[in-house]
Design an enzyme around this catalytic site. Structure first.
Site, PDB file in Angstrom:
ATOM      1  N   SER A  75     -17.574 -27.932 -36.333  1.00 19.10           N
ATOM      2  CA  SER A  75     -18.922 -28.176 -36.850  1.00 19.10           C
ATOM      3  C   SER A  75     -19.645 -26.887 -37.205  1.00 19.10           C
ATOM      4  CB  SER A  75     -19.738 -28.980 -35.826  1.00 19.10           C
ATOM      5  OG  SER A  75     -19.244 -30.295 -35.699  1.00 19.10           O
ATOM      6  N   ASN A  82     -13.756 -37.246 -36.873  1.00 19.87           N
ATOM      7  CA  ASN A  82     -13.743 -36.933 -35.446  1.00 19.87           C
ATOM      8  C   ASN A  82     -14.396 -35.628 -35.008  1.00 19.87           C
ATOM      9  OD1 ASN A  82     -12.171 -39.262 -34.659  1.00 19.87           O
ATOM     10  ND2 ASN A  82     -10.426 -38.283 -35.638  1.00 19.87           N
ATOM     11  N   TYR A  83     -14.511 -34.634 -35.900  1.00 22.30           N
ATOM     12  CA  TYR A  83     -14.907 -33.308 -35.424  1.00 22.30           C
ATOM     13  C   TYR A  83     -16.147 -32.717 -36.088  1.00 22.30           C
ATOM     14  CZ  TYR A  83     -10.427 -33.264 -33.035  1.00 22.30           C
ATOM     15  OH  TYR A  83      -9.384 -33.573 -32.211  1.00 22.30           O
ATOM     16  N   LEU A  84     -16.577 -33.246 -37.201  1.00 18.38           N
ATOM     17  CA  LEU A  84     -17.721 -32.678 -37.913  1.00 18.38           C
ATOM     18  C   LEU A  84     -18.977 -33.508 -37.645  1.00 18.38           C
ATOM     19  CD1 LEU A  84     -16.075 -31.817 -41.349  1.00 18.38           C
ATOM     20  CD2 LEU A  84     -16.581 -30.268 -39.454  1.00 18.38           C
ATOM     21  N   SER A 131     -11.047 -34.517 -39.780  1.00 19.71           N
ATOM     22  CA  SER A 131     -12.167 -33.734 -39.261  1.00 19.71           C
ATOM     23  C   SER A 131     -13.500 -34.414 -39.554  1.00 19.71           C
ATOM     24  CB  SER A 131     -12.146 -32.311 -39.840  1.00 19.71           C
ATOM     25  OG  SER A 131     -12.083 -32.335 -41.248  1.00 19.71           O
TER      26      SER A 131
END
Length: 668
Positions: free
Chosen positions: A494, A626-628, A623
């Site tokens: 992020s 799940n990750y950003l 991403s």
């Protein structure tokens, strides 16, 4: 869709039974190899104190992979470390009460690695749903395969498994001995000892394969009306399973279909590829429902659910044992767009944002411990550094029948090669058997420590032989409440996106801004090692783009020729366009406008072509999902007037409804 990839049938698996309450660092972790060595932790130690944000333009908030650009021995880096160490004199200062209270009171404060079955506070008061829908029973087709050239009679059960294999004759799995060996081993059990079929080499599945191909062709030849009728019939059957009622609110269910039987494929060279995934029955499934809610009707006549629970501390609606890995579980959850999932996502990203307040102290602490005389403490420090710098997963030890993948704690000596003066070359299979290859410049102290950890060991030996995920997670949670390797990944992903979008968005039209976003997204995907194979249609798509570009260039040349002749008072060489229509608006102004418009199209296609080629091996979606932190994207779109639909597809727009009202000034 291959096993191990996100699919419509399940979106989570775990390695312990639901309802069993353990801390996240106890999950699927074997005892450390050196039982006499204890983790360098002290129960009285507290978290690293969150640091106040510096007023100057400090780079400590950036992912460490962006900060290590200078020589580790440089004066600037040395002074930076001294400065950081001075701010945090000890790695065990107490966390401020406010942060600790926030994490403790959070319903979702545990790591996302913690299974939903662990139970942590009440999630709902009333829950009602209709259970799950099962695949239809097998219908025998009666097409006979051949054995040593002769037709063979098969029972419906035997024929079903034979058909599973036959439909894969045109796949790469036919070139994998392990796939065929595992298939025949399971099929042989169904055939029985005295069956005429005794080996796979003499089997000819071609008749079944050809029947399957003809059935596929029949479906392709169906009229639009027939396809529509089938779709409507399917929706009619599934409608009641698609919804749940949580505290009186209608919420969509994410994965209400039970996966049909088939042959396991897996990722990479999975040792269980080709094994039979048996049919899941109601007696395999545990249902979770409110105490006062009606128990879902079992859709298979004569059968009943394995168990019915009323656990309001979890959010799953049903679960069953995975047919290939019985120690794992398949769960049915509410859809990503549900209120509960949205709250969970928001808590996850808020925890990653909280890491910003701790990261300076954490980095100072592990940097100090690079030189620790305690070998376990040194290994923890280096492992934490690698997780922070490279966004590596923590990794769990694998059983012999699982794919040979590793994470940070389970790296082998052969996976990390030191190259003087301070380069580490990584080469290993990560999650889903995706190969991780990277060369990275590291701190001199880390390079020296890795050399020490490798010394006197064989290539297959553990690099971090005094460390496992249990010890690492226990240590991370002392540094910050709820801290895990995944929190580091979410933070680094992020903060990288937020920083790159801020630095590289210089203006331009919407298409140019979208390219900036895609490149930032690509950097995150590289950090997280989100790869994909090149699409089979990639070459054809590039060829079509080149052809269109050449056609437009020819149009521009013709327009320029017409413009030149019109300016001289002459008619165009051709009176008709390429489509056969008479040429109109041949005044200079119109022609110049057409030339500019066509050139703009060419520029866009060239940009699309370059982007498509650049991203052909990178998976951008993982991403994003799940990750950003989605608020970064939404705020950026608002600031730069980019339609959010250009970045998020329909499913992501539904998943991240909670982020849509973020202020345009939001920064991660």
């Amino acid at each position: 869709m291959r096993d191990g990839q996100p699919n419509k049938y399940s979106n989570m698996s775990n390695k312990r039974p639901p309802g069993e309450i353990k801390s996240s660092n106890q999950l699927s972790v074997k005892k450390p190899k050196l039982s006499s060595v204890t983790a360098p932790t002290n129960k009285k130690q507290a978290s690293v104190k969150p640091e106040p944000k510096a007023e100057d333009d400090d780079d400590d908030h950036l992912p460490i992979s962006q900060r290590i650009k200078k020589s580790p021995t440089s004066e600037s880096k040395s002074s930076s470390i001294k400065k950081t160490t001075k701010v945090v004199s000890s790695s065990v200062k107490k966390v401020n009460k406010k942060s600790k209270k926030v994490m403790k009171n959070s319903k979702y404060s545990k790591s996302s690695k913690v299974p939903p079955s662990s139970g942590e506070g009440k999630k709902w008061n009333k829950l009602e749903h209709n259970g799950v829908i099962f695949p239809p029973p097998y219908k025998p087709h009666g097409i006979k395969m051949l054995y040593k050239g002769k037709p063979v009679d098969l029972t419906p059960e035997q024929e079903e498994v034979a058909t599973m294999f036959a439909v894969m004759l045109d796949t790469d799995y036919m070139n994998k001995p392990r796939f065929k060996e595992n298939f025949f081993g399971d099929w042989k059990k169904i055939l029985g000892k005295n069956h005429v079929i005794q080996n796979l080499e003499d089997c000819d599945f071609t008749p079944i394969y050809e029947w399957h191909q003809s059935e596929k062709e029949k479906k392709k030849q169906m009229t639009t009306e027939e396809k529509k009728a089938l779709k409507e019939e399917k929706l009619k059957q599934e409608e009641k399973y698609m919804w749940a009622w949580v505290d009186g609110k209608k919420e969509k269910v994410g994965n209400f279909r039970v996966e049909p039987p088939g042959l396991f494929r897996g990722r990479g060279e999975h040792p269980k590829m080709g094994k039979l995934k048996k049919r899941i029955r109601p007696c395999d499934i545990t249902i979770n429902i409110g105490k006062d809610a009606p128990i879902p009707e079992c859709p298979v006549p004569g059968e009943r659910w394995k168990e019915v629970r009323h656990d309001n501390t979890v959010t799953w609606l049903a679960f069953w044992n995975d047919p290939i890995n019985p120690k794992e579980f398949k769960y049915v959850f509410l859809a990503a767009s549900s209120t509960l999932k949205g709250l969970s996502d928001k808590e996850k990203y808020e925890k990653a944002r909280l890491l910003k307040d701790y990261i300076q102290g954490i980095r100072a602490a592990y940097t100090k411990n690079f030189a620790s005389k305690d070998p376990t403490k040194k290994q923890i420090a280096v492992a934490t550094y690698l997780i922070d710098k490279l966004a590596l997963r923590a990794g769990n030890e694998k059983d012999d029948d699982e794919a040979d993948t590793v994470g940070c704690c389970t790296l082998k000596v052969e996976n990390v090669e030191p190259v003087p003066p301070n380069i580490l070359k990584f080469d290993f299979l990560g999650k889903d058997s995706i190969r991780y290859q990277n060369e990275v410049e590291v701190e001199a102290a880390v390079f020296k420590a890795i050399q020490q950890f490798r010394s006197g060991k064989e290539g297959s030996s553990d690099l971090f032989d005094l460390l496992d995920t249990s010890k690492l997670n226990a240590h991370l949670k002392e540094l910050m409440p709820g801290l895990t390797a995944k929190v580091f990944r979410t933070y680094n992903a992020s903060i990288t996106l937020d920083d790159m979008l801020s630095r590289e968005t210089k203006g331009g039209d919407v298409a140019e801004k979208v390219v900036v976003y895609q490149h930032a997204n690509k950097e995150v995907a590289i950090i997280c090692n989100h790869q994909r194979t090149v699409s089979k249609s990639h070459s054809a798509q590039m060829l079509r783009l080149n052809e269109k570009i050449e056609e437009l260039k020819a149009v521009v040349e013709e327009l320029k020729s017409d413009l030149s002749r019109v300016k001289k008072g002459k008619p165009p060489l051709k009176s008709k366009n390429a489509d056969g229509k008479p040429k109109r608006n041949l005044n200079p102004e119109s022609l110049e406008k057409k030339i500019a418009q066509t050139n703009a199209k060419i520029e866009k296609m060239e940009r699309d072509k370059e982007t498509k080629e650049d991203l052909k091996t990178v998976a951008l979606g993982t991403s994003k999902i799940n990750y950003l932190d989605p608020r970064i994207t939404v705020a950026w779109c608002k600031r730069h007037e980019v339609p959010i639909e250009k970045i998020f597809n329909k499913s992501l727009l539904a998943k991240f409804t909670w982020a849509m009202d973020v202020d345009p000034s939001f920064r991660f």
